[in-house]
Write an enzyme that holds these catalytic residues in place. Structure first.
Site: not given
Ligand SMILES: Cc1ncc(COP(=O)(O)O)c(C=O)c1O
Length: 377
Positions: A174, A202, A233
């Protein structure tokens, strides 16, 4: 009474790492700050601009909350429909719906990986996977970012002493926009009888012909039995999911604590996710737009990257020190653009950066303004 907490906050202040929540308003691709100033928003993960689209398309719900954990009475026919739609979208036997992507990641890894197992985890994995690893009773080893040779070496050395070995990785990182070397990891996993768990947070909605993520675009869906995604997202809503074989889904429903001990995904989030999945044409159109813009911006900025990564709408601009990153973000702010400065602990020490997130609602003129405002690097 709170001296210890105040001391720790003072420490953050001294190091310039104190953070605050800023109340803002978002209107499409605009961010309106507390003083009413309108900025172009380059900080959101709503890559396809679906959040507002879904607000106009989602039918009114007669209840917002799901009222109880899924296992009590919070799992409705609409949750079931959403799970079936996700399984169809992912082409898996089953899907489990979680209240958030974070809960899906931490709740899956912590439930599946147990004492006697080994987890190999990329050093840049998201906090939700890291927490899942920490909560599990398995042995854990962190490998250098995307270093498949290290994974192979660790497997050669440690496979035999463990019941099961799990390789856990983000598909798209991310803060870097990197894609994990999933093909190579699949080969190594198969050679050493290890199981991959991939977080597509992502990748979902962005990569692949059917935009289900990097596992699809790299042709390894069948070799990655457990894929975690988020509805929050590119899909513009809220919630998380795990696409997996039926037996894994049944196991998670019985063992994953954030699923068992938390209220099921809200009805409004369920409805908006169903609407999103019912609009594949809209997703494709917006995905194509944002990926083309990402390629264009990378090329105009002279940022080289493999073709598999060039369309990813996460574009980090390396800066270095925290202070320089904050100053660069502030200059952009003064020019009417919101581009967040990302600092440790989100990224390693000395690697502070600007993180540009593109949206299908941006346009060429906005990109031009952004390029003008960016520091040279
Ligand atoms: C790589 C990654 N996994 C999981 C999540 C968590 O997702 P959520 O925002 O739906 O809780 C994020 C969120 O920032 C993320 O960037």
């Amino acid at each position: 009474m709170w001296d210890d907490l105040n001391d720790r906050l003072d420490d953050l202040r001294r190091r310039g790492r104190m953070r605050r929540l800023h109340p803002r308003r978002i209107e499409g691709v605009d961010l309106i700050d507390q003083s009413g100033r309108r900025l172009i928003n380059f900080g959101s993960n709503d890559y396809l601009g679906l959040a507002s689209f879904l607000a106009s398309k989602t039918m009114r719900v007669d209840s917002v909350g799901a009222r109880a954990s899924g296992l009590v009475c919070g799992w409705t026919d609409r949750h079931q429909l959403l799970a079936e739609k996700i399984a169809e979208f992912e082409r898996t036997e089953a899907a489990v719906v979680f209240p958030s992507g974070f809960a899906a990641c931490s709740g899956t890894v912590s439930a599946l990986c147990r004492q006697g197992d080994l987890i190999l985890s990329d050093e840049l994995n998201h906090a939700s996977l890291i927490d899942g690893c920490r909560l599990s009773k398995a042995d854990r080893m962190v490998y250098p970012h995307r270093d498949v040779d290290s994974v192979a070496r660790l497997l050669s050395q440690h496979r035999k002493q463990h019941r099961r070995v799990w390789i856990v990785t983000d598909s798209v990182f991310s803060m870097d926009g990197h894609v994990a070397p999933l093909r190579e990891l699949c080969v190594v996993a198969s050679d050493h009888d290890a199981t991959l768990i991939v977080d597509e947070a992502h990748g979902t909605g962005i990569l692949g012909d059917r935009f289900s993520g990097a596992c699809e675009s790299l042709g390894v869906k069948d070799q990655v039995p457990i894929r975690i995604g988020t509805l929050s997202k590119a899909l513009g809503g809220q919630g998380g999911f795990v696409a997996c074989p039926r037996v894994v889904a049944e196991f998670l429903v019985n063992h994953s604590r954030p699923l068992i001990y938390s209220t099921a995904l809200s009805m409004s989030a369920v409805e908006s996710a169903i609407v999103a999945l019912e609009h594949p044409g809209e997703i494709r159109r917006r995905r194509d737009l944002v990926c083309a813009m990402s390629r264009q911006l990378r090329s105009q900025l002279g940022l080289a990257c493999p073709a598999s990564e060039s369309g990813i709408p996460i574009i980090p601009i390396p800066i270095g020190s925290d202070a320089d990153a904050v100053a660069a973000s502030q200059r952009l702010y003064e020019s009417g653009m919101f581009v967040p400065a990302i600092r440790p602990p989100t990224v390693p020490e000395g690697q502070a950066r600007l993180r540009i997130s593109l949206s299908a609602d941006h346009n060429t003129e906005m990109l031009g303004r952004l390029i003008e405002g960016l520091p040279s690097f």
